[in-house]
Design a protein around this motif. Structure first.
Motif, PDB file in Angstrom:
ATOM      1  N   SER A   9       0.754  -1.237   0.095  1.00  0.00           N
ATOM      2  CA  SER A   9       0.196   0.045  -0.112  1.00  0.00           C
ATOM      3  C   SER A   9       0.841   1.406   0.065  1.00  0.00           C
ATOM      4  CB  SER A   9      -0.948   0.083   1.095  1.00  0.00           C
ATOM      5  OG  SER A   9      -0.295  -0.270   2.257  1.00  0.00           O
ATOM      6  N   ALA A  10       2.078   1.057   0.131  1.00  0.00           N
ATOM      7  CA  ALA A  10       2.844   2.256   0.353  1.00  0.00           C
ATOM      8  C   ALA A  10       4.395   2.152   0.253  1.00  0.00           C
ATOM      9  CB  ALA A  10       2.815   3.083   1.654  1.00  0.00           C
ATOM     10  N   ALA A  11       5.341   2.844  -0.106  1.00  0.00           N
ATOM     11  CA  ALA A  11       6.665   2.768  -0.388  1.00  0.00           C
ATOM     12  C   ALA A  11       7.298   4.192   0.393  1.00  0.00           C
ATOM     13  CB  ALA A  11       7.422   2.809  -1.635  1.00  0.00           C
ATOM     14  N   LEU A  12       8.226   3.638   1.249  1.00  0.00           N
ATOM     15  CA  LEU A  12       9.130   4.657   2.009  1.00  0.00           C
ATOM     16  C   LEU A  12      10.412   4.849   1.404  1.00  0.00           C
ATOM     17  CD1 LEU A  12       8.853   6.760   4.262  1.00  0.00           C
ATOM     18  CD2 LEU A  12       9.628   5.003   5.859  1.00  0.00           C
ATOM     19  N   THR A  13      10.973   5.782   0.963  1.00  0.00           N
ATOM     20  CA  THR A  13      12.416   6.297   0.533  1.00  0.00           C
ATOM     21  C   THR A  13      13.116   7.254   1.679  1.00  0.00           C
ATOM     22  OG1 THR A  13      11.791   7.907  -1.405  1.00  0.00           O
ATOM     23  CG2 THR A  13      11.816   5.593  -1.772  1.00  0.00           C
ATOM     24  N   PRO A  14      14.401   7.552   1.386  1.00  0.00           N
ATOM     25  CA  PRO A  14      15.077   8.360   2.426  1.00  0.00           C
ATOM     26  C   PRO A  14      14.589   9.961   1.918  1.00  0.00           C
ATOM     27  CG  PRO A  14      16.430   6.719   1.664  1.00  0.00           C
ATOM     28  CD  PRO A  14      15.410   6.201   1.117  1.00  0.00           C
ATOM     29  N   SER A  15      14.564  10.063   0.691  1.00  0.00           N
ATOM     30  CA  SER A  15      14.417  11.466   0.213  1.00  0.00           C
ATOM     31  C   SER A  15      12.942  11.761  -0.145  1.00  0.00           C
ATOM     32  CB  SER A  15      15.185  11.857  -0.867  1.00  0.00           C
ATOM     33  OG  SER A  15      16.660  11.816  -0.268  1.00  0.00           O
ATOM     34  N   GLY A  16      12.270  10.676  -0.592  1.00  0.00           N
ATOM     35  CA  GLY A  16      10.788  10.894  -1.108  1.00  0.00           C
ATOM     36  C   GLY A  16       9.919  10.878  -0.328  1.00  0.00           C
ATOM     37  N   GLY A  17      10.101  10.240   1.030  1.00  0.00           N
ATOM     38  CA  GLY A  17       9.159  10.171   2.041  1.00  0.00           C
ATOM     39  C   GLY A  17       8.374   9.019   1.722  1.00  0.00           C
ATOM     40  N   VAL A  18       6.884   9.128   2.199  1.00  0.00           N
ATOM     41  CA  VAL A  18       6.078   8.012   1.841  1.00  0.00           C
ATOM     42  C   VAL A  18       5.233   8.326   0.479  1.00  0.00           C
ATOM     43  CG1 VAL A  18       4.034   8.848   3.213  1.00  0.00           C
ATOM     44  CG2 VAL A  18       4.623   6.396   3.199  1.00  0.00           C
ATOM     45  N   LEU A  19       5.116   7.421  -0.429  1.00  0.00           N
ATOM     46  CA  LEU A  19       4.283   7.260  -1.488  1.00  0.00           C
ATOM     47  C   LEU A  19       3.297   6.333  -1.371  1.00  0.00           C
ATOM     48  CD1 LEU A  19       3.891   8.046  -4.416  1.00  0.00           C
ATOM     49  CD2 LEU A  19       5.425   6.438  -5.042  1.00  0.00           C
ATOM     50  N   ARG A  20       2.040   6.790  -1.346  1.00  0.00           N
ATOM     51  CA  ARG A  20       0.968   5.739  -1.008  1.00  0.00           C
ATOM     52  C   ARG A  20       0.376   5.373  -2.251  1.00  0.00           C
ATOM     53  NH1 ARG A  20      -0.394   5.995   4.434  1.00  0.00           N
ATOM     54  NH2 ARG A  20       0.731   7.778   5.562  1.00  0.00           N
ATOM     55  N   PHE A  21      -0.089   4.160  -2.289  1.00  0.00           N
ATOM     56  CA  PHE A  21      -0.684   3.689  -3.705  1.00  0.00           C
ATOM     57  C   PHE A  21      -2.098   3.447  -3.532  1.00  0.00           C
ATOM     58  CE2 PHE A  21       3.546   2.003  -3.506  1.00  0.00           C
ATOM     59  CZ  PHE A  21       4.257   2.852  -4.411  1.00  0.00           C
TER      60      PHE A  21
END
Length: 189
Positions: free
Chosen positions: A176-188
């Protein structure tokens, strides 16, 4: 396994292996900081997570912070058939197959992942629909299949690992989401 998956995995692993130790530490710090601010993580009583190894996005700081916050943290134990059992994190880890680190707590069974309010998983990439590309063993796809619909599932990635598309097979599971160091959380959706 498809040739497309092998090629993308090779590219991603080559990029990860070129990250400096300082970059890996900085990424781990940023991921822990951001994950701890997620409303789903703050509300969760139980989280399933993983112990990072090598150039994976680091989870050591995050695991300790979750435990210090009084959260119940379940960590995977790799079974002989590459399925995952789960055991509580007590602060101690032991060496296991393939260089993995596993919890020393008593295993609870593969279905224990279904008791987690939040599931944090490793991956090599994710696409804009939440389709996760793993390392190819199918362990986390099996685990994600046991997670109830509506549970917050999030893949932890390095910057640049969110892609427009990743190669997929029928057994691949979405998060349901991805978390990256610079991009923060991306929700799908």
């Amino acid at each position: 396994m498809s040739e497309a998956k092998l090629s993308v995995r090779d590219q991603l692993l080559t990029h990860r292996n070129r990250l400096s130790p300082a970059a890996l530490v900085a990424a781990a710090e940023r991921i822990a900081e951001q994950a701890l601010q997620l409303p789903e993580v703050r509300r969760a009583a139980t989280l399933a997570a993983y112990v990072s190894i090598g150039s994976e996005p680091g989870t050591g700081l995050l695991l300790d912070a979750l435990a210090d916050a009084g959260k119940r943290v379940l960590l995977p134990c790799l079974l002989p058939d590459n399925d995952l059992d789960w055991a509580p994190y007590t602060g101690d880890l032991r060496r296991a197959r393939f260089g993995l680190l596993e919890p020393t707590g008593e295993p609870l069974g593969p279905a224990a992942v279904a008791t987690a309010d939040v599931v944090l998983v490793p991956g090599l990439a994710v696409d804009r629909t939440g389709l996760r590309l793993g390392r190819g063993g199918g362990s986390y796809d099996r685990a994600l299949a046991r997670v109830p619909v509506g549970t917050f599932t999030c893949v932890l990635l390095h910057d640049g690992e969110v892609r427009e598309q990743v190669p997929a097979e029928p057994h691949d599971r979405r998060v349901s989401a991805a978390l990256t160091p610079s991009g923060g959380v991306l929700r799908f959706s």
